[in-house]
Design a protein around this motif. Structure first.
Motif, PDB file in Angstrom:
ATOM      1  N   UNK A  46       0.793  -1.226   0.000  1.00 39.14           N
ATOM      2  CA  UNK A  46       0.000   0.000   0.000  1.00 39.14           C
ATOM      3  C   UNK A  46       0.823   1.272   0.000  1.00 39.14           C
ATOM      4  N   UNK A  47       2.137   1.170  -0.063  1.00 36.39           N
ATOM      5  CA  UNK A  47       2.983   2.362  -0.152  1.00 36.39           C
ATOM      6  C   UNK A  47       2.738   3.069  -1.485  1.00 36.39           C
ATOM      7  N   UNK A  48       2.925   4.400  -1.496  1.00 35.98           N
ATOM      8  CA  UNK A  48       2.737   5.175  -2.727  1.00 35.98           C
ATOM      9  C   UNK A  48       3.597   6.423  -2.670  1.00 35.98           C
ATOM     10  N   UNK A  49       3.800   7.014  -3.856  1.00 33.86           N
ATOM     11  CA  UNK A  49       4.544   8.272  -3.935  1.00 33.86           C
ATOM     12  C   UNK A  49       4.242   8.940  -5.271  1.00 33.86           C
ATOM     13  N   UNK A  50       3.861  10.208  -5.244  1.00 34.80           N
ATOM     14  CA  UNK A  50       3.697  10.989  -6.465  1.00 34.80           C
ATOM     15  C   UNK A  50       5.066  11.499  -6.879  1.00 34.80           C
ATOM     16  N   UNK A  62      10.887   0.093  -3.391  1.00 38.35           N
ATOM     17  CA  UNK A  62       9.738  -0.554  -2.744  1.00 38.35           C
ATOM     18  C   UNK A  62       8.487  -0.567  -3.619  1.00 38.35           C
ATOM     19  N   UNK A  63       8.536   0.040  -4.809  1.00 39.07           N
ATOM     20  CA  UNK A  63       7.343   0.134  -5.652  1.00 39.07           C
ATOM     21  C   UNK A  63       7.364  -0.924  -6.755  1.00 39.07           C
ATOM     22  N   UNK A  64       6.192  -1.572  -6.946  1.00 40.26           N
ATOM     23  CA  UNK A  64       6.098  -2.548  -8.039  1.00 40.26           C
ATOM     24  C   UNK A  64       5.144  -2.103  -9.141  1.00 40.26           C
ATOM     25  N   UNK A  65       4.457  -0.967  -8.947  1.00 43.62           N
ATOM     26  CA  UNK A  65       3.505  -0.490  -9.938  1.00 43.62           C
ATOM     27  C   UNK A  65       3.566   1.008 -10.130  1.00 43.62           C
ATOM     28  N   UNK A  89      -8.096  10.142   1.706  1.00 43.15           N
ATOM     29  CA  UNK A  89      -7.116   9.446   2.546  1.00 43.15           C
ATOM     30  C   UNK A  89      -5.941   8.890   1.743  1.00 43.15           C
ATOM     31  N   UNK A  90      -5.943   9.154   0.432  1.00 40.65           N
ATOM     32  CA  UNK A  90      -4.879   8.727  -0.478  1.00 40.65           C
ATOM     33  C   UNK A  90      -4.689   7.199  -0.501  1.00 40.65           C
ATOM     34  N   UNK A  91      -5.793   6.494  -0.342  1.00 42.01           N
ATOM     35  CA  UNK A  91      -5.747   5.032  -0.453  1.00 42.01           C
ATOM     36  C   UNK A  91      -6.269   4.556  -1.811  1.00 42.01           C
ATOM     37  N   UNK A  92      -6.874   5.485  -2.573  1.00 41.10           N
ATOM     38  CA  UNK A  92      -7.372   5.171  -3.914  1.00 41.10           C
ATOM     39  C   UNK A  92      -6.883   6.249  -4.867  1.00 41.10           C
ATOM     40  N   UNK A  93      -6.343   5.830  -6.003  1.00 38.23           N
ATOM     41  CA  UNK A  93      -5.959   6.762  -7.073  1.00 38.23           C
ATOM     42  C   UNK A  93      -6.758   6.423  -8.327  1.00 38.23           C
ATOM     43  N   UNK A 148     -11.454   4.123 -17.456  1.00 38.32           N
ATOM     44  CA  UNK A 148     -11.088   4.447 -16.076  1.00 38.32           C
ATOM     45  C   UNK A 148     -10.067   3.430 -15.574  1.00 38.32           C
ATOM     46  N   UNK A 149      -9.062   3.921 -14.886  1.00 38.10           N
ATOM     47  CA  UNK A 149      -8.119   3.045 -14.181  1.00 38.10           C
ATOM     48  C   UNK A 149      -8.112   3.445 -12.708  1.00 38.10           C
ATOM     49  N   UNK A 150      -8.236   2.465 -11.839  1.00 34.75           N
ATOM     50  CA  UNK A 150      -8.297   2.702 -10.397  1.00 34.75           C
ATOM     51  C   UNK A 150      -7.237   1.845  -9.702  1.00 34.75           C
ATOM     52  N   UNK A 151      -6.465   2.475  -8.841  1.00 38.79           N
ATOM     53  CA  UNK A 151      -5.531   1.755  -7.970  1.00 38.79           C
ATOM     54  C   UNK A 151      -6.106   1.812  -6.566  1.00 38.79           C
ATOM     55  N   UNK A 152      -6.593   0.686  -6.064  1.00 37.65           N
ATOM     56  CA  UNK A 152      -7.185   0.616  -4.728  1.00 37.65           C
ATOM     57  C   UNK A 152      -6.180  -0.072  -3.800  1.00 37.65           C
TER      58      UNK A 152
END
Length: 644
Positions: A46-50, A62-65, A89-93, A148-152
């Motif tokens: 669930x890690x992310x970074x813009x 640490x990122x695979x996508x 909450x930045x859990x969905x993009x 639409x593309x969603x990253x949950x």
């Protein structure tokens, strides 16, 4: 209108730099020149970074996508519409390409639910609907065109989806190392170790129909079908689900014996659809061909627009047999709207055939695609959003073949088939088999001619997927043909519109494909769409739309013989420059590639003037294929076409 690209490593470890995603976005920057965004993520943790889109750089391991987005700003031109858009909450993009015309119907409900909007975009409403209702509830509520593309990150899931009728594109690929998705398949070239290779299993279907209903001409690249969404998780891989089925519509049996009632209904449905599609913070216009469908859209849009704020753009030809300029003039004079007419000649055609192919990403199925490319290119000087009449023929039965399918044994049609049988006796049994008759109605070649061009051609293989789909359809012969063409013929026309308009950062909208218009069209009795004998003359297809048009523009305008949107192809091919291009570049390519009969193509090229209609169609299929193959299969696009 925008562009989406993203991928996730399935087995090959973390992503270590941003080179691939930046290249994937750059190659389709024309889809969204106003803004870009990238988000790296780890689907498991669930890690992310813009990250920045400006320069490729190393990223944390640490990122695979990763998901990226190019934006063409239509609603809320501010930075608040930046994508990929994050949930609070930045859990969905979410990355969203398209327009949702009923989006703002849900805004108050979502605010009462507790969602606090930061923008005035339909994108954020789509995001909020997903957060409240999930993917099935979201898609059930959307009326519009979209991919639409969603990253949950909470569900550890990627979702991609496409609108009901395939107005917006979405491609994906799953290899042993990566799952990737994109608005344009040329982006996949920048995935590590990925290359474009032809899928020979798709070639027979392409040769006969000029498109493929499952897959693409590329190995390992698939099209997400209209009305579907797909989920990906590391544990389950991909799972594809249909959320809309055209078969849920059934034609009414009982009806009012009052054609004027249905005429008023159609006018009301279309008016509502057009009004909803006029929402924009940039200038709008209409793609006016002079035909019935674009004329109706132009008329209704102009009624709802501020005086002088709605414009028409059109393609014309010097050749009177192909130009509908007199009808275009009649519409703009009647409505008193600004009009911009652009001439397509042989020089523009030859100068741009490779550029058009690069943007289309497949062989040019219809030569008039080049005309739509030019129209969009020059329309950009005047408007950013164009409405078109695409979809009306498929929804309301506007092609002559709908009549022939419904009444196959009328004397005129039987006489025509008997004459054809003198040249090709093997084709006659197909006509008396209603399945073959329906499926082959949208073919551009006869199976016998396709076999001459490709020795291993198999008719059964070419129609296998289409026949399986046709057998799932319900209703009369007319209704089954409507449903068949909505799913097999229309999507290719819509993708052509999308890619030619987006090549110049133009958004194209299609009011006839509003959810309610399509649904309500099945409440119209067949007899009012397909008259065997009309009071106005012999041209009986799409009768109700013609009747509505005649109220404003007259019977002679509405009930004239359908011209279509053809171009003077034979004349173009005979021009010295084009003939040299064909003989010096295309013909040698066909010979070297060895997929088609070089001898017969050479004979046709030496005698273009005397080719009949079917031979000219066959020649174009092979020429368009070789132009495409030289760009994509020979990897010439990397150096020569990225500046388009």
């Amino acid at each position: 209108m925008c562009g989406i690209a993203g991928y996730i490593n399935t087995k090959s470890g973390p992503i270590t730099d941003s080179n691939s995603i930046i290249s994937m976005l750059k190659i389709q920057k024309h889809r969204g020149p106003d803004d870009s965004g990238i988000v790296m993520f780890n689907l498991g943790s669930g890690d992310f970074q813009e990250i920045s889109v400006e320069e490729p750089r190393s990223v944390e391991s640490k990122f695979d996508g990763v998901i990226g987005f190019n934006r063409l700003s239509i609603l809320d031109l501010s930075i608040n519409g930046h994508q990929p858009m994050a949930s609070p909450d930045k859990r969905v993009y979410l990355a969203f390409n398209g327009e949702i015309y009923n989006a703002f119907d849900y805004k108050e409900e979502l605010q009462q639910w507790g969602y606090r909007f930061r923008s005035s975009t339909d994108t954020e409403i789509v995001l909020a609907l997903y957060l409240k209702y999930g993917i099935d509830g979201l898609l059930d509520r959307l009326n519009g065109m979209f991919a639409i593309a969603i990253i949950d990150l909470d569900r550890h899931e990627i979702i991609i989806s496409r609108d009901r009728f395939g107005i917006k594109p979405m491609y994906f690929t799953l290899t042993d190392k990566v799952f990737a998705f994109s608005s344009e398949l040329k982006s996949f070239r920048y995935i590590e170790n990925f290359d474009f290779r032809i899928d020979l299993d798709q070639l027979d279907e392409y040769l006969l129909f000029r498109n493929n209903i499952q897959g693409t001409l590329f190995e390992d690249i698939l099209t997400l079908p209209p009305g579907y969404y797909l989920t990906y998780t590391h544990k389950a891989g991909i799972n594809k689900k249909q959320y809309f089925d055209i078969n849920c519509n059934s034609r009414v049996v009982e009806d009012f014996d009052d054609i004027e009632f249905y005429e008023r209904e159609v006018k009301a449905w279309l008016s509502k659809s057009v009004d909803s599609q006029l929402m924009s913070d940039v200038k709008l216009g209409c793609q006016l061909s002079g035909g019935i469908d674009s004329t109706l859209v132009t008329w209704l849009a102009n009624r709802s627009s501020n005086k002088g704020k709605f414009e028409a753009v059109s393609i014309i030809f010097n050749e009177n047999n192909f130009s509908e300029e007199r009808y275009i003039n009649r519409v703009v004079d009647n409505l008193m709207i600004p009009s911009h007419k652009f001439l397509l000649d042989h020089n523009y055609f030859i100068d741009n055939i490779e550029k058009v192919t690069w943007h289309l990403e497949e062989p040019i199925n219809h030569p008039n695609t080049v005309a739509i490319y030019k129209l969009s290119q020059l329309a950009k000087e005047h408007v950013t959003v164009l409405l078109s009449g695409e979809g009306a023929d498929e929804i309301f039965g506007g092609y002559g073949r709908f009549y022939d399918i419904s009444y196959p044994f009328q004397s005129r049609r039987l006489l025509h088939e008997m004459k054809c049988a003198l040249r090709n006796p093997a084709g006659l049994p197909d006509y008396f088999n209603h399945e073959y008759r329906a499926i082959l109605a949208t073919a551009f070649l006869t199976p016998s001619l396709a076999k001459k061009l490709r020795s291993g051609f198999s008719k059964e293989k070419s129609i296998c997927n289409r026949r399986a789909f046709y057998r799932t359809l319900s209703g009369s012969l007319f209704d089954r043909q409507i449903k068949y063409e909505i799913n097999t013929y229309l999507p290719a026309l819509l993708i052509r519109q999308d890619k030619m308009s987006m090549a110049h950062s133009i958004e194209n909208r299609v009011p006839f494909l509003d959810n309610e218009v399509v649904k309500n069209s099945f409440t119209i009795p067949e007899k009012y769409l397909l008259l065997r004998k009309s009071p106005e003359g012999y041209n009986n297809e799409k009768y109700l739309l013609k009747k509505l048009t005649s109220r404003v523009f007259g019977d002679d305008f509405a009930f004239r013989k359908k011209m279509g949107f053809g171009i003077p192809l034979k004349d173009f091919l005979l021009r010295t420059r084009f003939n040299e291009y064909l003989n010096d570049k295309v013909l040698p390519g066909i010979q070297d590639r060895g997929l088609f009969n070089h001898r017969i193509v050479s004979e046709w090229l030496s005698d273009i003037h005397n080719l009949n209609y079917l031979e000219l169609e066959a020649l174009w299929v092979v020429v368009a294929f070789e132009v495409w193959a030289s760009i994509y299969l020979d990897n010439k696009h990397e150096n020569r076409y990225t500046s388009f």
